[in-house]
Enzyme design. Structure first.
Site, short mmCIF file in Angstrom:
data_model
loop_
_atom_site.label_atom_id
_atom_site.label_comp_id
_atom_site.label_asym_id
_atom_site.label_seq_id
_atom_site.Cartn_x
_atom_site.Cartn_y
_atom_site.Cartn_z
N LYS A 1 0.86 -1.17 0.00
CA LYS A 1 0.00 0.00 0.00
C LYS A 1 0.89 1.22 0.00
CE LYS A 1 -3.61 2.26 2.69
NZ LYS A 1 -4.55 2.10 3.80
N LYS B 1 -2.18 -1.56 -3.93
CA LYS B 1 -3.05 -0.40 -3.83
C LYS B 1 -2.21 0.87 -3.86
CE LYS B 1 -5.98 1.79 -0.48
NZ LYS B 1 -6.32 1.89 0.89
#
Ligand code: PBG
Length: 312
Positions: free
Chosen positions: A179, A232
């Protein structure tokens, strides 16, 4: 013939739809920067789950916006917290819908950081206990999969251990492994009231320039017991999706995040792009890059478009 020889095809089972639950009743409030995405009170959430199920979407990712925030993020792991209630509501409407919960503290404390803050610093190790308790409370409410997004080191191991100790050894962990500290989360933070009150998330989220670090994050999460990995955001990180899918033989999830959604919506509203074509092309791209599952706010539209395509 073109369709017969197509290498990558999008299916409804690839889609996971994020939903935002709030306290109250009769609330269906559109998030201004994310047209078509709503804050839903539990009664409206039930209605939404009916719609979603009829469309053939098989999984949702639940976020909660709590009525109260406190320093200990106590509503994150309360049995009657907003997400815990939302899980039960969804399961009552459709027990077969796969319910994934976002496990994090940032929406639940006034400072808006994903871990506990002490003397202006995010303290990694002390945050793990609360994060694991949050995951456990989600599993106890009936969540099928827990998805930690906090990016503290060691959280997958802490969650796995606590779940196993409490007889939830059959609940998998989908880790937000890779992330990045990204500007693409802007609209989400407005939606979830979770913007950090000081500093930023760069001490725990990744530097967009790094790929070897992504491999290390994935590797440690798998060693700690993660069952699925996530990348992400998605659009600016397709090479990371490809690299992870080449390297690791576990289901890989791409999160097509809020900012990616808002950009498409804004341009589509002005008539500058063909929304349907753009979205299908983007999602096909994530799958071609190696994603097995795509988390996307476009999921309902995509399900409709796939139905239309099948009717041709
Ligand atoms: C919470 C969380 C965030 C997102 C998912 N879980 C925000 C953040 O880390 O700042 C972003 C989702 C999106 O932008 O669609 N930690």
């Amino acid at each position: 013939m073109r369709e017969m020889v197509r290498e990558t095809a999008l299916r409804k089972t690839d889609l996971m739809l994020p939903l935002f639950a709030v306290d109250g009743t009769d609330i269906r409030e559109e998030i201004p920067s994310m047209p078509g995405t709503y804050h839903l009170s539990l009664d409206e959430l039930r209605r939404e789950v009916e719609t979603v199920s009829k469309l053939g979407i098989r999984s949702v990712l639940l976020f909660g916006i709590p009525a109260h925030k406190d320093e200990m993020s106590s509503e994150a792991y309360a049995a009657e917290g907003i997400v815990q209630q939302a899980v039960r509501a969804v399961k009552e409407v459709n027990p077969d819908l796969l319910v994934v919960t976002d496990v994090c503290l940032c929406q639940y404390n006034p400072l808006g950081h994903c871990g506990i803050v002490r003397d202006g610093k995010i303290v990694n190790d002390d945050s793990l206990e609360l994060i694991a308790r949050t995951a456990l409370s989600h599993a106890a409410a009936g969540a099928d999969v827990v998805a930690p997004s906090d990016m503290m080191d060691g959280r997958v191991a802490s969650i796995r251990e606590l779940l196993d100790k409490n007889d939830f050894d059959d609940v998998p962990v989908l880790s937000y492994s890779v992330k990045y500290a990204s500007a693409f989360y802007g609209p989400f933070r407005e939606a979830a009231h979770s913007a950090p009150s000081f500093g930023d998330r760069r001490t725990y989220q990744m530097d967009p320039g790094n790929v070897r670090e992504a491999m290390r994050e994935a590797e440690s999460d798998l060693a700690e017991g993660a069952d699925m990995l996530m990348v992400k955001p998605a659009l600016a990180y397709m090479d990371i999706i490809r690299a992870l899918s080449d390297r690791y033989d576990v289901p890989l999830v791409a999160y097509n995040v809020s900012g990616e959604y808002s950009m498409v919506k804004a341009a589509a509203q002005r008539g500058w792009i063909d929304e349907r074509a753009i979205v299908l092309e983007m999602l096909t791209g994530f799958k071609r890059a190696g994603a097995d599952i795509v988390i996307t706010y476009h999921a309902k539209d995509v399900a409709r478009w796939l139905d239309e395509a099948n009717e041709l």
